[in-house]
Design an enzyme around this catalytic site. Structure first.
Site: not given
Ligand code: UD1
Length: 423
Positions: A120, A310, A402, A26, A125
């Protein structure tokens, strides 16, 4: 990536030995995108050889950057020239981290058009917090037509308050803000080690970022980032945690090397609570020795420094053979228990109610043909197979590739009876 392969695991072997942990997936995916901001050559070491990173490196090349593999874990990226803000390689739709190209290209080119990210499937998301951040910096943001696009004539530093703690949005806004005019304050920022890693990388290249690793990050925009430096990716706490849990599940003894033990704190505490292991921590390694059947515990996933989502699937595999009823509450994603139906095939007794899994430990799992559903679920099913009686066959290995470099080889070196064969 070879989608025509399956894994055949004969369970019941105690894993023993040392394993080197690669650089964080990540962090790596964000660092490769961040290289687009640098007008010069950067060398990134300890880069994991995984599909997500390779896809992003290919795209950097397509955008005009020069990518050279110096060693298997080291690349040189020269983005003195970036021809375009449009990233249309369809592979980007398979990974989540493609959204970092939006922040990086917005910063560098003032416009970004990137194929909508996949990754995933954990339910919805959303990208509303990314949008909120980019709009605060003065960009127009759009997600129609299969692309995420953001554009502006001028990026201006701003106050950004996240309504939801998001790793992706924190890094993305950081990427765009380093080349904005003036100060950006990100409040309610995520605090994961990979966020600190990206900030360290950008600072080494000339950015001015303070507070990464806390919930307030302050970024003073600079005119440009220059290269000529070498950066080493932070160790992967999820890969390390996966092997630590594998030691507990197989009652083996594994030393995970090249890690930052403090990053593992939420897992070490939880593993100790199960009573299943003894743990010895060194400066850059941890030894986990499985000593007895785990007792059921409560695990609640949350943002760092909480228990990482994770590692949730891997922990569910452990609890499925624990004594008593364990509970796992998924605090980050809406729908991250889809893989549990595969554990049912192996005899696990787990009931899912919304974001909670109630796990009645069974005395043993039985090998079965199963299907990986996502990246970390793939690892958790393999761990379950290592503990199970008989043969487990795991399909859909493209998910594993991945995010884990050489996972099967590493397990085999630790004594697992595991083979990757043609379907
Ligand atoms: C990253 C990681 C993923 C991990 C996650 C949480 C990478 C490439 N992936 O994913 O492996 O599971 O952090 O540790 O680094 N959310 C919103 N609005 C947004 C963005 C997020 O509501 O604009 C919500 C998501 O739906 C989720 C939560 O916030 O419920 C956390 O998401 P986020 O921390 O953004 O995860 P990722 O960056 O996609």
């Amino acid at each position: 990536m070879n989608t025509n392969e399956k894994l055949v695991i004969k369970g019941g072997k105690k894993l023993k030995g040392e394993v080197n942990i690669h650089g964080s997936k990540n962090a790596a995916v964000a660092l490769v995108a961040a290289a687009l901001l640098v007008e010069g050559k950067v060398v990134i070491e300890n880069l994991p050889e995984i599909t997500d990173v390779q896809i992003l490196l290919n795209v950097i090349g397509e955008l005009g950057g020069k990518v050279e593999h110096l060693r298997h874990d080291t690349v040189s990226i020269d983005c003195t020239i970036v021809n375009s803000g449009k990233a249309e390689n369809y592979d980007l739709s398979k990974i989540r981290a493609s959204y970092y190209l939006v922040g990086a290209l917005l910063g560098r080119k003032r416009h970004a058009e990137v194929i909508f990210p996949g990754g995933c499937n954990f339910g919805v998301r959303p990208v509303d917090q990314h949008k909120k951040g980019f709009e605060a910096l003065g960009a127009q943001f759009d997600t129609t037509g299969g692309y995420i696009s953001a554009k502006t004539r001028k990026l201006t530093g701003a106050q950004v308050y996240f309504d939801k703690i998001s790793v992706g949005a924190t890094i993305n806004v950081m990427l765009a803000a380093v080349l904005a005019e003036g100060m950006t304050n990100i409040e309610n920022a995520a605090r994961e080690p990979h966020i600190v890693d990206v900030a360290n990388f950008l600072n080494m290249m000339g950015a001015d970022i303070k507070g990464a690793g806390t919930s307030v990050i302050r970024i003073r925009g600079v005119e440009k980032l220059t290269g000529g430096k070498t950066y080493s990716v932070v160790p992967d706490m999820i890969e390390a945690g996966t092997f630590m849990i594998a030691a507990a599940v197989t009652k083996g003894t594994i030393t995970v090397k090249n890690i930052i033990p403090e990053h593992m704190e939420s897992l070490t505490v939880k593993l100790k609570e199960t009573g299943a292991v003894s743990i010895i921590e060194g400066d850059d390694h941890i030894t986990v020795k499985g000593i007895k059947r785990p007792k059921a515990v409560l695990v609640q996933t949350m943002e760092y420094p909480g228990f990482p989502t994770d590692l949730q699937p891997q922990m569910v595999s452990l609890l499925s053979i624990a004594e008593g009823q364990g509970t796992v509450v998924e605090g980050v994603w809406d729908n991250r228990f889809q893989y549990i139906e595969q554990l049912h095939q192996m005899g696990a007794d787990i009931r899912v109610e919304g974001r909670t899994a109630l796990i009645s430990g069974v005395s043993k799992l039985i090998g079965a043909p199963i299907r990986a559903m996502d990246l970390r679920a793939a690892a958790s099913l393999i761990i379950a197979g290592l503990a199970a009686e008989g043969t487990t066959t795991v399909y859909n290995l493209e998910y594993l590739d991945r995010g884990y470099e050489g996972f099967v080889k590493k397990l085999a070196e630790l004594g697992a009876d595991i083979k990757r064969v043609q379907v």
